[in-house]
Design an enzyme around this catalytic site. Sequence first.
Site, short mmCIF file in Angstrom:
data_model
loop_
_atom_site.label_atom_id
_atom_site.label_comp_id
_atom_site.label_asym_id
_atom_site.label_seq_id
_atom_site.Cartn_x
_atom_site.Cartn_y
_atom_site.Cartn_z
N ASP A 56 -8.85 -36.25 14.09
CA ASP A 56 -10.28 -35.96 14.00
C ASP A 56 -10.97 -36.70 12.86
O ASP A 56 -11.67 -36.09 12.03
CB ASP A 56 -10.52 -34.45 13.84
CG ASP A 56 -9.80 -33.61 14.88
OD1 ASP A 56 -9.60 -34.12 16.00
OD2 ASP A 56 -9.42 -32.47 14.57
N GLU A 83 -17.66 -32.47 22.68
CA GLU A 83 -17.44 -32.02 21.31
C GLU A 83 -17.50 -33.21 20.34
O GLU A 83 -17.79 -34.33 20.73
CB GLU A 83 -16.09 -31.32 21.18
CG GLU A 83 -14.91 -32.19 21.58
CD GLU A 83 -13.59 -31.41 21.65
OE1 GLU A 83 -13.54 -30.25 21.20
OE2 GLU A 83 -12.60 -31.99 22.14
#
Length: 577
Positions: free
Chosen positions: A71, A247
């Site tokens: 991430d 997302e």
Amino acid sequence: MKPQKIFFLFPLLFLLSFKIIGANDTLIKKQNKKTPVFSNVIYQGNDNIYRNNPLKPDEFYSPILQGCYPDPAITRKGDDYYMVCSSFAMFPGVPIFHSKDLVNWTDLGGVLNKVSEFNPHDTGISQGVYAPGITYNPHNDTFYMIVTAFSGGLGNIIVKTKDPLKGWGSPIKLAFDGIDPCIFFDDNGKGYVVHNDAPDKGKELYQGHRVIKVWEYDVENDKVIPGTDKIIVDGGVDLSKKPIWIEAPHLYKKDGRYYLMCAEGGTGGNHSEVVFVSDSPKGPFKPASNNPILTQRYFPKDRADKVDWAGHADLVLGPDNKYYGVFLGVRPNDKDRVNTGRETFMLPVDWSGIFPVFENGLVPLEPKIKMPKGVIENKTGKDGFFPNGNFTFTENFTAQKLDYRWIGLRGPRESFALVTKKGLEIKPFEVNIKELKPTSTLFYRQQHNTFSFSATIDYKPASEKYLAGIVCLQNEHFNYVFGVTKKGKDTYILLERTEKGQSKILASTKIDIKKNIRLQVKAAGDSYEFSYALNGSDFVNLGAPVSGDILSTNVAGGFTGALVGLYATAANDAQPQ
């Protein structure tokens, strides 16, 4: 009580305190005898992909961060680049790196490094904090790190600093739900926060249906402005196709227009990166006609040297005035299992048209990319820069400060680890590796599919309740323990496998430790071997090779990669056979 009686008690109290101090001194000495000292730790990675693809002078390897560094988010101030990643229940939280050229990175530790402010002590390893955003605001010369914290009731938080090299301020709790927040500052200084959230109540159409929201942000008071939230993407690029898990949103501005880049498809084989455009940060946003702009989902599952799950990306303008993107991906092993976790990759990005496109992001990913023009030297693994490719990490614990690659789980490493003249002393907690508590284990991320990890231990366990050695861990329910303990008056070494929380001793043998013992774990893809040497060099395998299946996310689930650690416990429940 009368004064003379108090005076009479002083000598007695003095004698009692002397006895208590003496008893405590004795206790401390006994504890020290039970405390293992680790030295000469060597991690060595040896993946075929790097041996078969040596670097040319103008190339560097991707992933740029191997092992569990997922991430990624990135920002720039002048010539300085800062990148953050998810850390879950590892401590400190949110690892951060610094670079001057996007090639050579320095590990700065973790943004959230105070237990009083971030305490994942009772969370599963895949909880804690994840999906951070980092943004530099030139209007007030301030860096912002925003993240979702699944511990301590924090929720979405933001921290600030003028200089990431000097640490960060305290977390500020933000009043919105959802995950994956990112903050954006417009040319006029106005702030906006975008994040993933559930659809409005009663409007969820299918499992995995999510939305992207935007809020106006009060820069002066550091809060989202109530009532300004708006859904700017519903479901994904095409709601009629039931896209899942839109997302990891990031907002950018280029040539007067606003671009929203998101992950779509969920972290897995269908993962991708998509982009939208608008004339306003609050939409409406129109998807690009050529989405996805990055994915690996279209290629044969059995392809050689596979990189998969590409997505969850962020963009930055490089030193050559060209855009680059960082994103997560995985490198499965020979059994197509993911043990090294989701790693941070990089690709150049072509933004010469309306929409950005990752160069070679829609073909099978290669292990090497060209350095940005003007970058003259690849120093990875040298002069204090973070290594990648195949490398050897040797730790003698001679420095006063532990390398940032050593991490704790659910708590700080400083609470149990002490650097001494003989090596690293680990004070064993009355907690074993299978408990949902901070453990006395110094962890290192598994960064290769083929690797070895060895350590010398000076240790004489006092009883069967004490064990020290090496642990290979995916989570508290899936792990291997390879350590030294006691059975009666005898010292044993054992190998324990825990799967779904159920433990089994695979092998054990009685040993006679004259001075110290060297332990080693070696992996070749899915095959792991555990061995020991009583003379420091002649290794003996303990049991047969075992499968690394329980160290993969495929079997164990969760979001993290495997960790290998130096482990000590005063609550051992693994008994030799």
